[in-house]
Write a protein that holds these residues in place. Structure first.
Motif, short mmCIF file in Angstrom:
data_model
loop_
_atom_site.label_atom_id
_atom_site.label_comp_id
_atom_site.label_asym_id
_atom_site.label_seq_id
_atom_site.Cartn_x
_atom_site.Cartn_y
_atom_site.Cartn_z
N THR A 190 0.88 -1.17 0.04
CA THR A 190 -0.10 -0.14 0.03
C THR A 190 0.82 1.19 0.02
N ALA A 191 1.96 1.18 0.68
CA ALA A 191 2.75 2.41 0.79
C ALA A 191 3.35 2.80 -0.57
N GLU A 192 3.83 1.80 -1.36
CA GLU A 192 4.48 1.99 -2.65
C GLU A 192 3.41 2.54 -3.36
N ARG A 193 2.15 2.03 -3.36
CA ARG A 193 1.04 2.67 -4.09
C ARG A 193 0.71 4.09 -3.89
N LEU A 194 0.73 4.57 -2.65
CA LEU A 194 0.36 5.91 -2.31
C LEU A 194 1.45 6.88 -2.52
N MET A 195 2.80 6.33 -2.64
CA MET A 195 4.16 6.91 -3.09
C MET A 195 3.77 7.53 -4.66
N SER A 196 3.36 6.17 -5.34
CA SER A 196 3.46 6.49 -6.89
C SER A 196 2.03 7.48 -7.05
N ASP A 197 1.20 7.37 -6.25
CA ASP A 197 -0.07 8.35 -6.55
C ASP A 197 0.23 9.85 -6.86
N GLY A 198 1.28 10.23 -5.91
CA GLY A 198 1.56 11.50 -5.90
C GLY A 198 0.73 12.55 -5.28
N ALA A 199 -0.47 12.09 -4.55
CA ALA A 199 -1.27 12.75 -3.91
C ALA A 199 -1.36 12.74 -2.34
N TYR A 200 -0.49 11.92 -2.13
CA TYR A 200 -0.36 11.42 -0.53
C TYR A 200 0.86 12.00 0.10
N TYR A 201 0.72 12.32 1.31
CA TYR A 201 1.71 13.02 2.07
C TYR A 201 1.98 12.27 3.37
N TRP A 202 3.30 12.09 3.86
CA TRP A 202 3.36 11.66 5.35
C TRP A 202 2.96 12.64 6.15
N ASN A 203 2.19 11.96 7.41
CA ASN A 203 1.54 12.78 8.44
C ASN A 203 2.76 13.47 9.29
N SER A 204 3.11 14.70 9.42
CA SER A 204 4.22 15.19 10.16
C SER A 204 3.95 15.24 11.60
N GLY A 205 2.48 15.47 11.91
CA GLY A 205 2.16 15.55 13.27
C GLY A 205 2.38 17.16 13.86
N MET A 206 2.47 18.16 12.89
CA MET A 206 2.59 19.31 13.16
C MET A 206 1.38 20.18 12.70
N PHE A 207 1.02 21.26 13.27
CA PHE A 207 -0.26 21.98 12.94
C PHE A 207 -0.06 23.52 13.29
N VAL A 208 -1.13 24.10 12.66
CA VAL A 208 -1.37 25.48 12.92
C VAL A 208 -2.91 25.80 12.82
N TRP A 209 -3.39 26.41 13.94
CA TRP A 209 -5.00 26.75 13.75
C TRP A 209 -5.07 28.06 14.63
N ARG A 210 -6.25 28.51 14.59
CA ARG A 210 -6.55 29.32 15.69
C ARG A 210 -7.07 28.75 16.94
N VAL A 211 -6.72 29.21 18.01
CA VAL A 211 -7.13 28.63 19.23
C VAL A 211 -8.75 28.24 19.30
N SER A 212 -9.56 29.29 18.98
CA SER A 212 -10.95 29.17 19.05
C SER A 212 -11.33 27.82 18.09
N THR A 213 -10.68 27.93 16.94
CA THR A 213 -11.13 26.90 15.79
C THR A 213 -10.81 25.52 16.42
N ILE A 214 -9.73 25.17 17.12
CA ILE A 214 -9.67 23.84 17.39
C ILE A 214 -10.33 23.60 18.68
#
Length: 447
Positions: A190-214
């Motif tokens: 599955t990882a090979e298929r996701l990589m070749s697709d080009g529209a999938y990204y590793w989840n880095s676990g880093m975020f930005v949001w307004r505090v009221s939104t989250i």
């Protein structure tokens, strides 16, 4: 205008890198990539954007004092200790509520304390663009890493389409992508298929949001946790706060912010971030890759093996250069000269150093608490095999100014406590070699 805050998640146990990382000193408190710890480097990375008084660190209660020592410019009230580990969801909620009390319209950056980012300038540029979008209060933003290999150890994010709500002051309006779905850690196929697709990204676990939104999304998807947390009187550092937080945490389920909020929300945008040189340093192979070749003032080193049992390096030392006069608290190593002649000064104390000349084919053990210094009489290549405590180095003197205390040549008490936490509790020997030898060094050189 809303202000920007940074919340650094520093509560990880670093268990996958034991014994390099220990419960007493997890990897975020180690100096793996230079003289600064990973926590300090995370703060350094955002300081051009956010002042220290708007940086919060959420760590375990047992590490609050250590985090405070490492971050002297961050106010004590900004370093909050969790009474127990409950995952990233309660951590984010706690930080968001603390920030909301100061500025309800604030934008909040959330960063793990133990990630490597080699291109800090590009990362700050992406942060600025994410902040501008998040300030509108319409979306939660995450940073996705373009995969360089079919990795099975990361989650993936599917973001095939450009976001069409670009702002005039964003350099590239299409730099944010609309997130369609999150995918748990895949198998190899599955990882090979996701990589070749080009529209999938590793989840880095880093975020930005307004505090009221989250907080709106936390309320929508985890109402019970939200109700418990919002009842907390935000007075970090007080006995009353710590008691109340312990009571609340005892009733919370362990949960990640990804599963409890991000995977359910329809307000997620992704910022492609492949050029920032990111690694979560989540295991031995990731650490070995990140440290593979490192320039040093005396030459360079190549890390060819690293796991929970041992580390293997090649040291390339220019002729006439020397490593520091140093010792290791727990690290046990053996050196083998492959090329060139090496002068080795070694002994149980600075007053009892012996000088050895090692030639190609010579091998010498260097046990813990043994003072030693290597000097290349000509260009040298040295193979070093050791236990995996890579950060266990106390420099007593160094021609490049890297001693713990250049004026005295002694390591600081904080540094010794840090190193002792790497895995030698209960030892009866003194932590610092002095006039009384802690042992007689075996100087048997194998020719």
């Amino acid at each position: 205008m809303s202000q920007t805050y940074v919340a650094i998640m520093a509560g990880g146990r670093g268990e996958r890198l034991y014994p390099l990382s220990t419960p007493e000193r997890p990897k975020q408190f180690l100096s793996l990539f230079g003289e600064r710890t990973m926590l300090q480097q995370t703060v350094d990375r955002v300081l051009p954007l956010v002042p220290k008084d708007r940086i919060l660190v959420i760590t375990s209660a047992e590490h609050v004092h250590l985090a405070s020592e490492l971050l002297p410019g961050v106010p004590a009230a900004n370093i909050i200790g969790e009474p127990m580990s409950k995952g990233t969801a309660p951590c984010v909620a706690l930080a968001a509520l603390a920030i909301q009390k100061r500025d309800p319209r604030a934008v909040m950056i959330v960063l793990p304390a133990d990630h490597l980012i080699s291109n800090a300038n590009m990362f700050r540029r992406l942060l600025k663009e994410a902040i501008a979008i998040a300030a509108q209060g319409t979306h939660l933003l995450t940073f996705g890493i373009e995969p360089s290999r079919p990795e099975t150890g990361y989650g993936y994010i599917h973001a095939p389409n450009a976001w069409r709500g670009g702002l005039p002051d964003i350099q590239d309006p299409s730099s944010a992508l609309e997130v369609e779905s999150f995918i748990e850690k895949p198998n190899r196929e599955t990882a090979e298929r996701l990589m070749s697709d080009g529209a999938y990204y590793w989840n880095s676990g880093m975020f930005v949001w307004r505090v009221s939104t989250i907080l709106e999304e936390i309320h929508a998807f985890t109402p019970v946790s939200h109700k418990l947390m919002t009842g907390l009187d935000m007075m970090p550092g007080t006995a009353k706060f710590e008691k109340a937080l312990g009571e609340i945490y005892s009733h919370l389920d362990s949960a990640s912010i990804d599963r409890s909020v991000m995977e359910k929300s329809r307000r997620i945008l992704l910022v492609p971030s492949g050029g920032i040189g990111w690694s979560d340093v989540g295991g031995w192979e990731a650490l070995r890759e990140a440290l593979a070749t490192r320039d040093k003032p005396w030459g360079y080193e190549h890390l060819w093996a690293l796991n929970q049992h041992y580390a293997g390096k090649f040291l390339h030392v220019r002729g006439g250069e020397s490593l520091s006069l140093q010792f290791h608290v727990v690290k046990d190593e053996t050196i083998h000269v492959l090329q060139g002649r090496l002068r080795l000064r070694i002994g149980p104390s600075q007053a009892e150093l012996r000088e050895l000349i090692l030639s190609p084919g010579d091998t010498c053990p260097i046990p813990p608490k043994t003072i030693h210094q290597m000097e290349a009489l000509e260009d040298c290549i040295i193979a070093e095999v050791s236990t995996p405590q890579l950060t266990d180095v106390v420099r007593l003197s160094d021609r490049y100014g890297r001693t713990e205390n250049p004026a005295k040549g002694d390591p600081s008490p904080l540094r010794l406590r840090q190193l002792e936490g790497d895995g030698l509790k209960g030892t009866e020997t003194a932590p610092y070699p002095g006039s009384d030898p802690v042992h007689e060094v075996d100087l048997n050189v194998t020719h």
